[in-house]
Write a protein that holds these residues in place. Structure first.
Motif, mmCIF file in Angstrom:
data_model
loop_
_atom_site.group_PDB
_atom_site.id
_atom_site.type_symbol
_atom_site.label_atom_id
_atom_site.label_comp_id
_atom_site.label_asym_id
_atom_site.label_seq_id
_atom_site.Cartn_x
_atom_site.Cartn_y
_atom_site.Cartn_z
ATOM 1 N N ALA A 1 46.239 36.230 45.269
ATOM 2 C CA ALA A 1 47.520 36.705 43.967
ATOM 3 C C ALA A 1 46.830 37.324 42.923
ATOM 4 C CB ALA A 1 48.282 35.425 44.028
ATOM 5 N N LYS A 2 47.509 38.139 42.213
ATOM 6 C CA LYS A 2 47.069 38.760 41.097
ATOM 7 C C LYS A 2 47.522 37.574 40.019
ATOM 8 C CE LYS A 2 48.156 43.312 41.863
ATOM 9 N NZ LYS A 2 48.956 44.537 41.626
ATOM 10 N N THR A 3 46.538 37.406 38.876
ATOM 11 C CA THR A 3 46.409 36.236 37.961
ATOM 12 C C THR A 3 47.582 37.140 36.796
ATOM 13 O OG1 THR A 3 44.355 35.566 38.424
ATOM 14 C CG2 THR A 3 45.176 35.160 36.299
ATOM 15 N N LYS A 4 48.326 36.400 36.284
ATOM 16 C CA LYS A 4 49.159 36.808 35.140
ATOM 17 C C LYS A 4 48.506 36.167 33.843
ATOM 18 C CE LYS A 4 53.336 37.209 37.891
ATOM 19 N NZ LYS A 4 54.759 36.862 38.003
ATOM 20 N N HIS A 5 48.783 37.142 32.787
ATOM 21 C CA HIS A 5 48.378 36.797 31.346
ATOM 22 C C HIS A 5 49.582 36.682 30.482
ATOM 23 C CE1 HIS A 5 44.114 36.914 33.010
ATOM 24 N NE2 HIS A 5 44.575 38.002 33.442
ATOM 25 N N ASP A 6 49.705 35.602 29.849
ATOM 26 C CA ASP A 6 50.674 35.489 28.738
ATOM 27 C C ASP A 6 50.400 36.224 27.386
ATOM 28 O OD1 ASP A 6 51.856 33.748 30.423
ATOM 29 O OD2 ASP A 6 51.081 31.958 29.721
ATOM 30 N N SER A 7 48.988 36.691 27.185
ATOM 31 C CA SER A 7 48.783 37.269 25.980
ATOM 32 C C SER A 7 47.793 38.690 26.287
ATOM 33 C CB SER A 7 47.905 36.402 24.821
ATOM 34 O OG SER A 7 46.754 36.130 25.446
ATOM 35 N N VAL A 8 47.935 39.561 25.171
ATOM 36 C CA VAL A 8 47.435 40.807 25.279
ATOM 37 C C VAL A 8 45.767 40.945 25.589
ATOM 38 C CG1 VAL A 8 47.053 43.041 24.141
ATOM 39 C CG2 VAL A 8 49.048 41.878 23.792
ATOM 40 N N ILE A 9 45.284 40.072 24.713
ATOM 41 C CA ILE A 9 43.775 39.962 24.635
ATOM 42 C C ILE A 9 43.278 39.434 26.043
ATOM 43 C CG2 ILE A 9 41.709 39.068 23.835
ATOM 44 C CD1 ILE A 9 42.970 38.859 21.117
ATOM 45 N N PRO A 10 43.777 38.768 26.780
ATOM 46 C CA PRO A 10 43.170 38.218 27.941
ATOM 47 C C PRO A 10 43.605 39.326 29.061
ATOM 48 C CG PRO A 10 44.211 36.220 27.018
ATOM 49 C CD PRO A 10 44.490 37.552 26.028
ATOM 50 N N TYR A 11 44.615 39.981 28.838
ATOM 51 C CA TYR A 11 45.111 41.029 29.973
ATOM 52 C C TYR A 11 44.002 42.191 29.559
ATOM 53 C CZ TYR A 11 47.720 44.822 31.809
ATOM 54 O OH TYR A 11 48.228 45.874 32.655
ATOM 55 N N ILE A 12 43.913 42.656 28.695
ATOM 56 C CA ILE A 12 42.925 43.734 28.384
ATOM 57 C C ILE A 12 41.504 43.240 28.973
ATOM 58 C CG2 ILE A 12 41.571 45.062 26.851
ATOM 59 C CD1 ILE A 12 43.872 44.942 24.828
ATOM 60 N N ARG A 13 41.148 41.995 28.444
ATOM 61 C CA ARG A 13 39.720 41.748 29.072
ATOM 62 C C ARG A 13 39.678 41.713 30.563
ATOM 63 N NH1 ARG A 13 39.815 36.835 27.150
ATOM 64 N NH2 ARG A 13 38.816 37.490 25.150
ATOM 65 N N SER A 14 40.707 41.148 31.387
ATOM 66 C CA SER A 14 40.777 41.162 32.733
ATOM 67 C C SER A 14 40.803 42.407 33.159
ATOM 68 C CB SER A 14 42.225 40.265 33.204
ATOM 69 O OG SER A 14 43.296 41.090 33.044
ATOM 70 N N LYS A 15 41.528 43.514 32.505
ATOM 71 C CA LYS A 15 41.604 44.836 33.121
ATOM 72 C C LYS A 15 40.386 45.374 33.014
ATOM 73 C CE LYS A 15 45.789 45.479 34.602
ATOM 74 N NZ LYS A 15 45.898 45.731 35.985
ATOM 75 N N CYS A 16 39.478 45.289 31.895
ATOM 76 C CA CYS A 16 38.144 45.603 31.730
ATOM 77 C C CYS A 16 37.246 45.225 32.634
ATOM 78 C CB CYS A 16 37.641 45.657 30.269
ATOM 79 S SG CYS A 16 38.443 46.380 28.966
ATOM 80 N N CYS A 17 37.295 44.015 32.992
ATOM 81 C CA CYS A 17 36.677 43.478 33.927
ATOM 82 C C CYS A 17 36.768 43.849 35.448
ATOM 83 C CB CYS A 17 36.666 41.850 34.114
ATOM 84 S SG CYS A 17 35.923 40.976 32.729
ATOM 85 N N TYR A 18 38.086 44.228 35.576
ATOM 86 C CA TYR A 18 38.495 44.627 36.990
ATOM 87 C C TYR A 18 37.908 46.037 37.065
ATOM 88 C CZ TYR A 18 41.449 47.428 39.920
ATOM 89 O OH TYR A 18 41.914 48.508 40.988
ATOM 90 N N ILE A 19 38.065 47.182 36.091
ATOM 91 C CA ILE A 19 37.518 48.289 35.974
ATOM 92 C C ILE A 19 36.169 48.206 36.468
ATOM 93 C CG2 ILE A 19 37.004 50.440 34.810
ATOM 94 C CD1 ILE A 19 39.786 49.875 33.425
#
Length: 487
Positions: A234-252
Protein backbone atom coordinates in the motif's frame (compact mmCIF):
# COMPACT_ATOMS: atom_id res chain seq x y z
CA UNK A 1 -18.54 -11.77 -33.79
CA UNK A 2 -20.07 -8.35 -33.28
CA UNK A 3 -23.82 -8.07 -33.39
CA UNK A 4 -25.30 -6.58 -36.52
CA UNK A 5 -25.47 -2.82 -36.22
CA UNK A 6 -22.95 -2.70 -33.36
CA UNK A 7 -19.55 -1.13 -33.92
CA UNK A 8 -16.73 -3.64 -34.22
CA UNK A 9 -13.76 -3.54 -31.82
CA UNK A 10 -11.68 -2.02 -34.62
CA UNK A 11 -14.15 0.87 -35.03
CA UNK A 12 -14.24 1.44 -31.28
CA UNK A 13 -10.45 1.56 -31.17
CA UNK A 14 -10.56 3.88 -34.18
CA UNK A 15 -12.89 6.26 -32.35
CA UNK A 16 -10.55 6.52 -29.35
CA UNK A 17 -7.56 6.91 -31.66
CA UNK A 18 -9.31 9.69 -33.58
CA UNK A 19 -9.36 11.91 -30.49
CA UNK A 20 -5.67 11.27 -29.84
CA UNK A 21 -4.70 11.74 -33.50
CA UNK A 22 -6.58 15.03 -33.83
CA UNK A 23 -4.96 16.22 -30.62
CA UNK A 24 -1.45 15.36 -31.77
CA UNK A 25 -2.35 16.72 -35.22
CA UNK A 26 -2.68 20.10 -33.51
CA UNK A 27 1.13 20.06 -33.20
CA UNK A 28 1.39 20.30 -36.98
CA UNK A 29 -1.17 23.08 -37.06
CA UNK A 30 0.57 25.02 -34.28
CA UNK A 31 3.97 24.72 -35.97
CA UNK A 32 2.59 25.49 -39.42
CA UNK A 33 0.62 28.50 -38.20
CA UNK A 34 3.87 30.47 -38.07
CA UNK A 35 3.79 30.50 -41.87
CA UNK A 36 0.19 31.74 -41.84
CA UNK A 37 0.58 34.68 -39.46
CA UNK A 38 4.20 35.91 -39.48
CA UNK A 39 4.34 37.03 -43.15
CA UNK A 40 1.08 38.95 -42.70
CA UNK A 41 2.09 40.71 -39.46
CA UNK A 42 5.63 41.59 -40.53
CA UNK A 43 4.32 43.64 -43.44
CA UNK A 44 4.23 47.43 -43.06
CA UNK A 45 0.94 48.66 -41.63
CA UNK A 46 -0.04 45.31 -40.06
CA UNK A 47 -2.83 45.39 -37.43
CA UNK A 48 -0.47 43.83 -34.86
CA UNK A 49 3.09 44.82 -35.88
CA UNK A 50 5.65 42.02 -35.51
CA UNK A 51 9.42 42.36 -36.03
CA UNK A 52 11.93 39.51 -36.45
CA UNK A 53 12.47 39.17 -32.70
CA UNK A 54 8.73 38.96 -32.01
CA UNK A 55 8.33 36.48 -34.85
CA UNK A 56 11.01 34.18 -33.41
CA UNK A 57 9.35 34.32 -29.99
CA UNK A 58 5.96 33.54 -31.52
CA UNK A 59 7.49 30.53 -33.27
CA UNK A 60 9.22 29.18 -30.16
CA UNK A 61 7.51 30.36 -26.96
CA UNK A 62 5.17 27.39 -26.87
CA UNK A 63 8.25 25.23 -26.16
CA UNK A 64 8.63 26.91 -22.74
CA UNK A 65 5.07 26.14 -21.65
CA UNK A 66 5.54 22.71 -23.21
CA UNK A 67 8.02 22.09 -20.39
CA UNK A 68 5.35 22.97 -17.82
CA UNK A 69 2.89 20.62 -19.51
CA UNK A 70 5.40 17.80 -19.43
CA UNK A 71 6.09 18.49 -15.75
CA UNK A 72 2.47 18.11 -14.62
CA UNK A 73 1.10 15.56 -17.06
CA UNK A 74 2.52 12.49 -15.28
CA UNK A 75 0.75 13.18 -11.96
CA UNK A 76 -2.43 14.32 -13.70
CA UNK A 77 -2.92 11.21 -15.82
CA UNK A 78 -1.71 8.95 -13.02
CA UNK A 79 -4.12 10.33 -10.40
CA UNK A 80 -7.10 11.38 -12.52
CA UNK A 81 -6.86 9.18 -15.58
CA UNK A 82 -5.96 9.29 -19.25
CA UNK A 83 -9.43 10.51 -20.27
CA UNK A 84 -9.24 13.57 -18.00
CA UNK A 85 -5.78 14.33 -19.36
CA UNK A 86 -7.08 14.16 -22.94
CA UNK A 87 -9.95 16.53 -22.13
CA UNK A 88 -7.58 19.01 -20.47
CA UNK A 89 -5.23 18.87 -23.45
CA UNK A 90 -8.01 19.46 -26.00
CA UNK A 91 -9.53 22.24 -23.92
CA UNK A 92 -6.23 24.09 -23.54
CA UNK A 93 -5.51 23.89 -27.25
CA UNK A 94 -8.99 25.19 -28.11
CA UNK A 95 -8.53 28.05 -25.62
CA UNK A 96 -5.23 28.88 -27.29
CA UNK A 97 -6.80 29.13 -30.74
CA UNK A 98 -9.61 31.30 -29.39
CA UNK A 99 -7.05 33.62 -27.74
CA UNK A 100 -5.25 34.01 -31.09
CA UNK A 101 -8.53 34.42 -32.97
CA UNK A 102 -9.66 37.29 -30.71
CA UNK A 103 -6.20 38.81 -30.16
CA UNK A 104 -5.84 42.59 -30.36
CA UNK A 105 -2.17 42.76 -29.44
CA UNK A 106 1.02 40.71 -29.35
CA UNK A 107 0.47 39.71 -25.72
CA UNK A 108 -2.76 37.87 -26.56
CA UNK A 109 -1.04 36.12 -29.47
CA UNK A 110 1.75 34.91 -27.21
CA UNK A 111 -0.79 33.88 -24.54
CA UNK A 112 -2.50 31.68 -27.12
CA UNK A 113 0.82 30.04 -27.98
CA UNK A 114 1.56 29.46 -24.29
CA UNK A 115 -1.79 27.70 -23.81
CA UNK A 116 -1.10 25.60 -26.88
CA UNK A 117 2.30 24.65 -25.49
CA UNK A 118 0.65 23.42 -22.27
CA UNK A 119 -1.74 21.38 -24.41
CA UNK A 120 1.11 19.84 -26.39
CA UNK A 121 2.85 18.87 -23.14
CA UNK A 122 -0.18 16.75 -22.34
CA UNK A 123 -1.02 15.28 -25.74
CA UNK A 124 2.51 14.39 -26.87
CA UNK A 125 3.00 12.41 -23.67
CA UNK A 126 -0.51 11.06 -23.33
CA UNK A 127 -1.35 10.21 -26.95
CA UNK A 128 0.93 7.18 -27.44
CA UNK A 129 0.00 5.91 -23.97
CA UNK A 130 -3.74 5.99 -24.70
CA UNK A 131 -3.33 4.23 -28.05
CA UNK A 132 -1.00 1.60 -26.59
CA UNK A 133 -3.41 0.86 -23.74
CA UNK A 134 -6.60 0.82 -25.81
CA UNK A 135 -5.63 -0.99 -29.02
CA UNK A 136 -4.71 -4.59 -29.80
CA UNK A 137 -1.10 -5.47 -30.72
CA UNK A 138 -2.00 -6.11 -34.38
CA UNK A 139 -3.64 -2.67 -34.75
CA UNK A 140 -1.35 -0.73 -32.43
CA UNK A 141 1.27 0.11 -35.06
CA UNK A 142 -1.16 1.50 -37.64
CA UNK A 143 -3.06 3.52 -35.02
CA UNK A 144 0.14 5.01 -33.63
CA UNK A 145 1.28 5.84 -37.17
CA UNK A 146 -2.04 7.62 -37.78
CA UNK A 147 -0.99 10.31 -35.30
CA UNK A 148 1.90 11.25 -37.57
CA UNK A 149 -0.45 11.30 -40.55
CA UNK A 150 -2.71 13.76 -38.71
CA UNK A 151 0.32 15.86 -37.78
CA UNK A 152 1.26 16.06 -41.47
CA UNK A 153 -2.32 16.88 -42.44
CA UNK A 154 -2.48 19.64 -39.83
CA UNK A 155 0.74 21.22 -41.07
CA UNK A 156 -0.33 20.98 -44.73
CA UNK A 157 -3.81 22.42 -44.08
CA UNK A 158 -2.44 25.44 -42.22
CA UNK A 159 0.25 26.03 -44.87
CA UNK A 160 -2.45 25.95 -47.56
CA UNK A 161 -5.03 28.08 -45.72
CA UNK A 162 -2.39 30.58 -44.64
CA UNK A 163 -1.41 31.23 -48.24
CA UNK A 164 -4.76 32.89 -49.10
CA UNK A 165 -6.78 33.37 -45.87
CA UNK A 166 -6.44 36.07 -43.24
CA UNK A 167 -4.65 34.78 -40.16
CA UNK A 168 -7.83 35.12 -38.08
CA UNK A 169 -9.79 32.97 -40.54
CA UNK A 170 -7.10 30.31 -40.37
CA UNK A 171 -7.30 30.39 -36.56
CA UNK A 172 -11.09 29.99 -36.81
CA UNK A 173 -10.74 26.80 -38.87
CA UNK A 174 -8.24 25.45 -36.34
CA UNK A 175 -10.67 26.30 -33.51
CA UNK A 176 -13.43 24.24 -35.15
CA UNK A 177 -11.10 21.26 -35.46
CA UNK A 178 -10.09 21.69 -31.81
CA UNK A 179 -13.75 21.73 -30.74
CA UNK A 180 -14.45 18.47 -32.60
CA UNK A 181 -11.44 16.88 -30.91
CA UNK A 182 -12.71 17.99 -27.49
CA UNK A 183 -16.09 16.32 -28.11
CA UNK A 184 -14.42 13.04 -29.11
CA UNK A 185 -12.24 13.08 -25.99
CA UNK A 186 -15.26 13.69 -23.74
CA UNK A 187 -17.08 10.64 -25.13
CA UNK A 188 -14.00 8.36 -25.14
CA UNK A 189 -13.68 5.77 -22.34
CA UNK A 190 -10.96 5.52 -19.72
CA UNK A 191 -8.15 3.08 -20.54
CA UNK A 192 -8.29 -0.44 -19.05
CA UNK A 193 -4.69 -0.19 -17.80
CA UNK A 194 -5.40 2.87 -15.65
CA UNK A 195 -8.60 1.33 -14.27
CA UNK A 196 -6.72 -1.83 -13.34
CA UNK A 197 -3.99 0.21 -11.68
CA UNK A 198 -6.63 1.85 -9.48
CA UNK A 199 -8.09 -1.52 -8.50
CA UNK A 200 -11.29 -0.96 -10.52
CA UNK A 201 -11.09 -4.42 -12.06
CA UNK A 202 -14.78 -4.77 -13.01
CA UNK A 203 -14.67 -1.52 -14.99
CA UNK A 204 -11.33 -2.60 -16.46
CA UNK A 205 -12.83 -5.86 -17.76
CA UNK A 206 -15.89 -4.07 -19.13
CA UNK A 207 -13.90 -1.41 -21.03
CA UNK A 208 -11.26 -3.91 -22.22
CA UNK A 209 -13.89 -6.20 -23.73
CA UNK A 210 -15.76 -3.21 -25.17
CA UNK A 211 -12.60 -2.10 -26.94
CA UNK A 212 -11.12 -5.46 -27.85
CA UNK A 213 -14.00 -7.94 -28.00
CA UNK A 214 -14.14 -11.27 -26.16
CA UNK A 215 -11.20 -13.01 -27.82
CA UNK A 216 -8.27 -11.47 -25.93
CA UNK A 217 -9.02 -12.43 -22.32
CA UNK A 218 -5.53 -13.89 -21.92
CA UNK A 219 -3.99 -10.42 -22.22
CA UNK A 220 -6.69 -8.99 -19.93
CA UNK A 221 -5.96 -11.50 -17.18
CA UNK A 222 -2.20 -10.97 -17.61
CA UNK A 223 -2.74 -7.22 -17.18
CA UNK A 224 -4.80 -7.66 -14.01
CA UNK A 225 -2.32 -10.15 -12.54
CA UNK A 226 0.60 -7.82 -13.29
CA UNK A 227 -1.20 -5.00 -11.46
CA UNK A 228 -1.94 -7.22 -8.47
CA UNK A 229 1.68 -8.37 -8.31
CA UNK A 230 3.10 -4.84 -8.44
CA UNK A 231 0.55 -3.22 -6.11
CA UNK A 232 0.99 -5.54 -3.15
CA UNK A 233 2.40 -2.80 -0.94
CA UNK A 234 0.00 0.00 0.00
CA UNK A 235 1.06 3.58 -0.63
CA UNK A 236 2.39 5.46 2.37
CA UNK A 237 0.52 8.64 3.22
CA UNK A 238 2.31 11.71 4.56
CA UNK A 239 0.80 14.41 6.73
CA UNK A 240 3.27 17.16 5.81
CA UNK A 241 4.79 18.54 2.66
CA UNK A 242 8.49 17.85 3.30
CA UNK A 243 8.13 14.07 3.89
CA UNK A 244 5.87 13.89 0.85
CA UNK A 245 8.44 15.66 -1.37
CA UNK A 246 11.22 13.51 0.07
CA UNK A 247 9.26 10.33 -0.65
CA UNK A 248 8.52 11.47 -4.20
CA UNK A 249 12.19 12.25 -4.86
CA UNK A 250 13.19 8.85 -3.50
CA UNK A 251 10.53 7.23 -5.67
CA UNK A 252 11.79 8.98 -8.80
CA UNK A 253 15.42 8.11 -8.08
CA UNK A 254 14.56 4.49 -7.35
CA UNK A 255 12.38 4.26 -10.44
CA UNK A 256 14.88 5.63 -12.95
CA UNK A 257 17.48 3.14 -11.68
CA UNK A 258 15.32 0.25 -12.85
CA UNK A 259 16.64 -1.30 -16.03
CA UNK A 260 13.36 -1.26 -17.94
CA UNK A 261 12.83 2.41 -17.00
CA UNK A 262 16.21 3.97 -17.76
CA UNK A 263 16.56 1.97 -20.97
CA UNK A 264 13.12 3.05 -22.19
CA UNK A 265 13.84 6.67 -21.25
CA UNK A 266 17.18 6.60 -23.06
CA UNK A 267 15.59 5.12 -26.18
CA UNK A 268 12.72 7.61 -26.05
CA UNK A 269 15.03 10.61 -25.66
CA UNK A 270 17.11 9.63 -28.68
CA UNK A 271 14.07 8.84 -30.81
CA UNK A 272 12.74 12.33 -30.09
CA UNK A 273 16.15 13.75 -30.94
CA UNK A 274 15.81 12.18 -34.38
CA UNK A 275 12.24 13.45 -34.70
CA UNK A 276 13.10 17.10 -34.03
CA UNK A 277 16.53 17.32 -35.69
CA UNK A 278 15.70 15.48 -38.91
CA UNK A 279 14.48 18.76 -40.45
CA UNK A 280 10.71 18.34 -40.12
CA UNK A 281 10.37 21.09 -37.50
CA UNK A 282 12.14 23.58 -39.75
CA UNK A 283 9.95 22.72 -42.71
CA UNK A 284 6.80 23.18 -40.61
CA UNK A 285 7.77 26.61 -39.23
CA UNK A 286 10.26 28.08 -41.71
CA UNK A 287 9.67 26.49 -45.15
CA UNK A 288 10.12 29.80 -46.98
CA UNK A 289 13.52 30.48 -45.42
CA UNK A 290 14.57 26.85 -45.96
CA UNK A 291 13.72 26.85 -49.66
CA UNK A 292 15.21 30.30 -50.24
CA UNK A 293 18.51 29.10 -48.74
CA UNK A 294 18.66 25.57 -50.19
CA UNK A 295 17.07 26.11 -53.63
CA UNK A 296 17.14 29.85 -54.30
CA UNK A 297 14.87 32.88 -54.21
CA UNK A 298 14.14 32.77 -57.94
CA UNK A 299 11.87 29.69 -57.72
CA UNK A 300 8.13 29.45 -57.06
CA UNK A 301 8.37 28.88 -53.32
CA UNK A 302 4.62 28.36 -52.58
CA UNK A 303 4.41 25.59 -55.19
CA UNK A 304 7.45 23.82 -53.73
CA UNK A 305 5.98 24.07 -50.23
CA UNK A 306 2.71 22.59 -51.47
CA UNK A 307 4.43 19.68 -53.24
CA UNK A 308 6.51 18.93 -50.13
CA UNK A 309 3.35 19.00 -48.02
CA UNK A 310 1.70 16.54 -50.41
CA UNK A 311 4.83 14.37 -50.29
CA UNK A 312 4.74 14.40 -46.50
CA UNK A 313 1.04 13.59 -46.34
CA UNK A 314 1.16 10.76 -48.91
CA UNK A 315 4.08 9.08 -47.20
CA UNK A 316 2.48 9.48 -43.78
CA UNK A 317 -0.43 7.47 -45.20
CA UNK A 318 2.02 4.98 -46.71
CA UNK A 319 3.56 4.59 -43.26
CA UNK A 320 0.24 3.13 -42.05
CA UNK A 321 0.80 0.21 -44.43
CA UNK A 322 4.55 -0.12 -44.00
CA UNK A 323 4.44 -0.41 -40.19
CA UNK A 324 2.24 -3.49 -40.54
CA UNK A 325 4.68 -5.19 -42.92
CA UNK A 326 8.15 -4.39 -41.63
CA UNK A 327 9.86 -4.66 -38.27
CA UNK A 328 10.39 -1.46 -36.30
CA UNK A 329 14.18 -1.71 -36.24
CA UNK A 330 14.36 -2.35 -39.97
CA UNK A 331 12.21 0.68 -40.68
CA UNK A 332 14.07 2.93 -38.26
CA UNK A 333 17.58 2.25 -39.50
CA UNK A 334 16.69 2.26 -43.21
CA UNK A 335 14.55 5.42 -43.24
CA UNK A 336 16.53 7.47 -40.74
CA UNK A 337 19.72 6.34 -42.43
CA UNK A 338 18.37 7.71 -45.70
CA UNK A 339 17.45 10.97 -43.94
CA UNK A 340 20.99 11.35 -42.63
CA UNK A 341 22.50 10.62 -46.05
CA UNK A 342 20.21 13.21 -47.65
CA UNK A 343 21.24 15.80 -45.05
CA UNK A 344 24.91 15.46 -45.91
CA UNK A 345 24.25 15.25 -49.66
CA UNK A 346 22.14 18.43 -49.57
CA UNK A 347 24.83 20.16 -47.50
CA UNK A 348 27.51 19.15 -49.99
CA UNK A 349 25.49 20.15 -53.04
CA UNK A 350 24.48 23.57 -51.67
CA UNK A 351 28.06 24.22 -50.54
CA UNK A 352 29.37 23.40 -54.01
CA UNK A 353 26.68 25.55 -55.62
CA UNK A 354 27.31 28.57 -53.37
CA UNK A 355 31.07 28.40 -53.92
CA UNK A 356 30.90 28.16 -57.70
CA UNK A 357 32.14 24.57 -57.81
CA UNK A 358 29.35 23.44 -60.18
CA UNK A 359 29.18 24.21 -63.92
CA UNK A 360 25.63 25.57 -63.55
CA UNK A 361 22.87 26.08 -60.99
CA UNK A 362 20.09 23.50 -61.50
CA UNK A 363 17.37 24.15 -58.88
CA UNK A 364 15.56 20.90 -59.70
CA UNK A 365 18.43 18.93 -58.11
CA UNK A 366 17.95 20.66 -54.74
CA UNK A 367 14.18 20.21 -55.03
CA UNK A 368 14.54 16.48 -55.73
CA UNK A 369 16.90 16.07 -52.78
CA UNK A 370 14.42 17.87 -50.50
CA UNK A 371 11.64 15.55 -51.70
CA UNK A 372 13.75 12.44 -51.08
CA UNK A 373 14.51 13.66 -47.59
CA UNK A 374 10.85 14.49 -46.95
CA UNK A 375 9.94 10.94 -48.03
CA UNK A 376 12.37 9.43 -45.52
CA UNK A 377 11.32 11.83 -42.77
CA UNK A 378 7.58 11.31 -43.10
CA UNK A 379 7.74 7.52 -43.37
CA UNK A 380 10.31 7.00 -40.63
CA UNK A 381 11.74 9.85 -38.57
CA UNK A 382 8.30 11.30 -37.79
CA UNK A 383 6.17 8.17 -37.41
CA UNK A 384 8.51 5.72 -35.67
CA UNK A 385 9.33 7.81 -32.56
CA UNK A 386 5.59 8.05 -31.90
CA UNK A 387 4.96 4.36 -32.57
CA UNK A 388 7.89 3.02 -30.57
CA UNK A 389 7.35 5.61 -27.85
CA UNK A 390 3.90 4.12 -27.28
CA UNK A 391 5.33 0.62 -26.85
CA UNK A 392 8.52 0.76 -24.78
CA UNK A 393 7.53 2.38 -21.47
CA UNK A 394 6.86 -0.04 -18.56
CA UNK A 395 3.26 -0.27 -17.41
CA UNK A 396 3.69 0.70 -13.76
CA UNK A 397 5.90 3.71 -14.53
CA UNK A 398 4.53 4.61 -17.96
CA UNK A 399 3.34 8.10 -17.03
CA UNK A 400 6.59 9.05 -15.30
CA UNK A 401 8.91 7.52 -17.91
CA UNK A 402 7.01 9.07 -20.81
CA UNK A 403 6.90 12.53 -19.21
CA UNK A 404 10.57 12.26 -18.21
CA UNK A 405 11.47 11.49 -21.82
CA UNK A 406 9.34 14.26 -23.23
CA UNK A 407 11.07 16.88 -21.11
CA UNK A 408 13.91 16.74 -23.60
CA UNK A 409 11.62 17.53 -26.53
CA UNK A 410 10.77 21.03 -25.26
CA UNK A 411 14.50 21.79 -25.36
CA UNK A 412 14.67 20.55 -28.94
CA UNK A 413 11.58 22.50 -30.03
CA UNK A 414 12.80 25.75 -28.47
CA UNK A 415 16.37 25.51 -29.76
CA UNK A 416 15.38 24.51 -33.29
CA UNK A 417 12.70 27.17 -33.74
CA UNK A 418 14.45 29.99 -31.87
CA UNK A 419 17.90 29.56 -33.35
CA UNK A 420 17.38 28.29 -36.91
CA UNK A 421 17.53 31.71 -38.55
CA UNK A 422 20.62 32.64 -36.53
CA UNK A 423 22.33 29.33 -37.35
CA UNK A 424 21.71 29.85 -41.06
CA UNK A 425 23.24 33.33 -40.82
CA UNK A 426 26.38 31.99 -39.15
CA UNK A 427 27.10 28.66 -40.88
CA UNK A 428 24.74 28.90 -43.87
CA UNK A 429 22.20 26.22 -44.77
CA UNK A 430 24.86 23.63 -45.60
CA UNK A 431 26.39 23.99 -42.15
CA UNK A 432 22.93 23.69 -40.63
CA UNK A 433 22.29 20.44 -42.52
CA UNK A 434 25.65 19.05 -41.37
CA UNK A 435 24.72 19.79 -37.75
CA UNK A 436 21.29 18.21 -38.12
CA UNK A 437 22.68 15.11 -39.84
CA UNK A 438 25.40 14.60 -37.21
CA UNK A 439 22.92 14.82 -34.34
CA UNK A 440 20.60 12.30 -35.99
CA UNK A 441 23.51 9.94 -36.68
CA UNK A 442 24.53 9.96 -33.02
CA UNK A 443 20.95 9.26 -31.88
CA UNK A 444 20.54 6.43 -34.39
CA UNK A 445 23.71 4.72 -33.14
CA UNK A 446 22.39 4.79 -29.55
CA UNK A 447 19.07 3.29 -30.68
CA UNK A 448 20.93 0.54 -32.55
CA UNK A 449 22.46 -0.78 -29.33
CA UNK A 450 19.48 -0.30 -26.98
CA UNK A 451 16.18 -0.56 -28.84
CA UNK A 452 14.39 -3.94 -28.93
CA UNK A 453 12.06 -5.11 -31.67
CA UNK A 454 8.45 -4.22 -30.69
CA UNK A 455 6.31 -5.19 -33.68
CA UNK A 456 3.36 -7.52 -32.89
CA UNK A 457 4.47 -8.00 -29.29
CA UNK A 458 2.45 -7.33 -26.16
CA UNK A 459 3.52 -4.44 -23.97
CA UNK A 460 4.35 -6.89 -21.17
CA UNK A 461 6.75 -8.84 -23.42
CA UNK A 462 8.54 -5.63 -24.41
CA UNK A 463 8.80 -4.55 -20.77
CA UNK A 464 10.18 -7.96 -19.79
CA UNK A 465 12.91 -7.74 -22.44
CA UNK A 466 13.92 -4.21 -21.44
CA UNK A 467 14.03 -5.35 -17.80
CA UNK A 468 16.26 -8.31 -18.62
CA UNK A 469 13.62 -11.03 -18.53
CA UNK A 470 13.62 -13.46 -21.45
CA UNK A 471 10.82 -15.97 -22.01
CA UNK A 472 11.73 -19.26 -23.61
CA UNK A 473 8.91 -21.57 -24.70
CA UNK A 474 9.58 -25.32 -24.38
CA UNK A 475 6.96 -27.97 -25.23
CA UNK A 476 3.81 -26.25 -23.99
CA UNK A 477 5.58 -24.78 -20.95
CA UNK A 478 7.05 -21.35 -20.49
CA UNK A 479 10.40 -21.09 -18.80
CA UNK A 480 11.39 -17.64 -17.52
CA UNK A 481 15.09 -16.83 -17.48
CA UNK A 482 16.47 -13.77 -15.74
CA UNK A 483 19.51 -12.15 -17.32
CA UNK A 484 22.29 -10.78 -15.10
CA UNK A 485 21.99 -7.17 -14.04
CA UNK A 486 23.45 -4.58 -16.34
CA UNK A 487 22.75 -2.92 -19.64
Amino acid sequence: MAERGCPTPFLKQLFVTAGVSLNIGQFGMISGYVVAIVPQLTRPGAYIPMDDSAASWFASIHALSLLVGYSIVAKTISDYGRRVGSIISSGLCLAGWISILLAGNLTCLLLGRILQGLSLGFCLTLGPIVIAECTSPKNRGIFLASTTMCLSIGSAVVHYLGSFLHWRDTALVCSVIGFIDLIICIYSPETPTWLAGKGRFDECKKIFRWLRGDGEDEELFALIQAVIDTNCNAKTKHDSVIPYIRSKCCYILATVKKKEVYKSITIGVHLLTICYWCGSAIFSSFPIELIDSAVGKHVNTPIIIMTLDINRLMNSVLALYVVRKFKRRTMLFSTVGLTIICSFVIAGYVYAKDHGMLPSDVPIISIILLHIQMFSISIGALSLPVIIGGEIYPRKHRSLASAFTRLSSCVHVFIVNKSFLDIVKVVKIYGCYCIFGSICLYALIVCYFLMPETKDRTLQDIEDELGGTVKVVKENTTEVLLEPNGV
